[in-house]
Design a protein around this motif. Structure first.
Motif, PDB file in Angstrom:
ATOM      1  N   THR A  53      40.686  42.275  34.758  1.00 29.99           N
ATOM      2  CA  THR A  53      39.755  41.366  34.093  1.00 29.99           C
ATOM      3  C   THR A  53      40.495  40.632  32.986  1.00 29.99           C
ATOM      4  OG1 THR A  53      39.028  42.910  32.384  1.00 29.99           O
ATOM      5  CG2 THR A  53      37.787  42.928  34.480  1.00 29.99           C
ATOM      6  N   LEU A  54      39.878  39.564  32.513  1.00 31.21           N
ATOM      7  CA  LEU A  54      40.477  38.831  31.402  1.00 31.21           C
ATOM      8  C   LEU A  54      40.515  39.709  30.152  1.00 31.21           C
ATOM      9  CD1 LEU A  54      41.719  36.263  30.288  1.00 31.21           C
ATOM     10  CD2 LEU A  54      39.395  35.418  29.859  1.00 31.21           C
ATOM     11  N   LEU A  81      42.372  29.080  30.722  1.00 32.18           N
ATOM     12  CA  LEU A  81      42.048  28.692  32.083  1.00 32.18           C
ATOM     13  C   LEU A  81      42.496  29.794  33.020  1.00 32.18           C
ATOM     14  CD1 LEU A  81      42.773  25.873  30.530  1.00 32.18           C
ATOM     15  CD2 LEU A  81      42.581  24.969  32.828  1.00 32.18           C
ATOM     16  N   VAL A  82      41.664  30.132  33.977  1.00 30.88           N
ATOM     17  CA  VAL A  82      42.046  31.023  35.071  1.00 30.88           C
ATOM     18  C   VAL A  82      42.151  30.124  36.282  1.00 30.88           C
ATOM     19  CG1 VAL A  82      41.402  32.994  36.489  1.00 30.88           C
ATOM     20  CG2 VAL A  82      40.915  33.026  34.032  1.00 30.88           C
ATOM     21  N   THR A  94      33.765  39.993  31.972  1.00 33.31           N
ATOM     22  CA  THR A  94      33.062  39.582  33.199  1.00 33.31           C
ATOM     23  C   THR A  94      33.909  38.671  34.078  1.00 33.31           C
ATOM     24  OG1 THR A  94      32.060  37.616  32.187  1.00 33.31           O
ATOM     25  CG2 THR A  94      30.836  39.702  31.987  1.00 33.31           C
ATOM     26  N   ILE A  95      35.108  38.344  33.626  1.00 35.88           N
ATOM     27  CA  ILE A  95      35.970  37.426  34.378  1.00 35.88           C
ATOM     28  C   ILE A  95      37.007  38.237  35.140  1.00 35.88           C
ATOM     29  CG2 ILE A  95      37.589  35.501  34.212  1.00 35.88           C
ATOM     30  CD1 ILE A  95      36.004  34.725  31.634  1.00 35.88           C
ATOM     31  N   ALA A  96      36.808  38.326  36.444  1.00 32.73           N
ATOM     32  CA  ALA A  96      37.709  39.093  37.305  1.00 32.73           C
ATOM     33  C   ALA A  96      39.010  38.328  37.526  1.00 32.73           C
ATOM     34  CB  ALA A  96      37.039  39.381  38.643  1.00 32.73           C
ATOM     35  N   THR A 102      46.768  32.818  37.996  1.00 32.43           N
ATOM     36  CA  THR A 102      47.489  32.275  36.842  1.00 32.43           C
ATOM     37  C   THR A 102      46.496  32.075  35.713  1.00 32.43           C
ATOM     38  OG1 THR A 102      49.074  31.142  38.269  1.00 32.43           O
ATOM     39  CG2 THR A 102      48.893  30.352  36.006  1.00 32.43           C
ATOM     40  N   VAL A 103      46.875  32.568  34.523  1.00 33.36           N
ATOM     41  CA  VAL A 103      46.052  32.397  33.331  1.00 33.36           C
ATOM     42  C   VAL A 103      46.856  31.573  32.338  1.00 33.36           C
ATOM     43  CG1 VAL A 103      44.827  33.567  31.458  1.00 33.36           C
ATOM     44  CG2 VAL A 103      44.901  34.600  33.745  1.00 33.36           C
ATOM     45  N   GLU A 104      46.243  30.490  31.867  1.00 32.89           N
ATOM     46  CA  GLU A 104      46.912  29.563  30.945  1.00 32.89           C
ATOM     47  C   GLU A 104      46.287  29.678  29.566  1.00 32.89           C
ATOM     48  OE1 GLU A 104      49.196  27.233  32.243  1.00 32.89           O
ATOM     49  OE2 GLU A 104      48.801  27.560  34.370  1.00 32.89           O
TER      50      GLU A 104
END
Length: 112
Positions: A53-54, A81-82, A94-96, A102-104
């Motif tokens: 998760t984030l 950003l995902v 809640t962000i899988a 890629t996460v920016e």
């Protein structure tokens, strides 16, 4: 007589290269990109982080960079950003995240 040394050498190189360590990259990792002041705060432009998760990712990068001045402060100001999707105000837990995502981290930029 035809020699096949090139083919044998290639298959040997391929076999050996598959055995080489890949640094800290794991097949389940997410790629994290830091931009501008986030890059300066992290001390790297990119890293690979295992996270489902984030929220897990944020905890892990905070732990990795806790010795760096202002890392958490800079990350807190960033847009995230995902892939191509902005996270906005959504709860990080809640962000899988999935292997290969890629996460920016984009800090606020001056100008327009």
């Amino acid at each position: 007589m035809v020699e096949h040394r090139g083919l044998v050498a290639w298959s040997t190189i391929l076999h050996v290269s598959e055995q080489l360590p890949r640094g800290d990259v794991n097949e389940n990792d997410v790629t994290v990109h830091y931009w501008a002041s986030a890059r300066a705060a992290a001390g790297v432009a990119e890293e690979h982080v295992p996270a489902g998760t984030l929220a897990e990712l944020l905890t892990e990068i905070s732990t990795r960079h806790r010795a760096r001045d202002r890392f958490d402060d800079v990350i807190a100001t960033c847009s995230i950003l995902v892939g191509d999707t902005p996270v906005g105000a959504r709860e990080p837990a809640t962000i899988a995240l999935h292997a290969g995502d890629t996460v920016e981290f984009l800090p606020p930029f001056a100008g327009g």
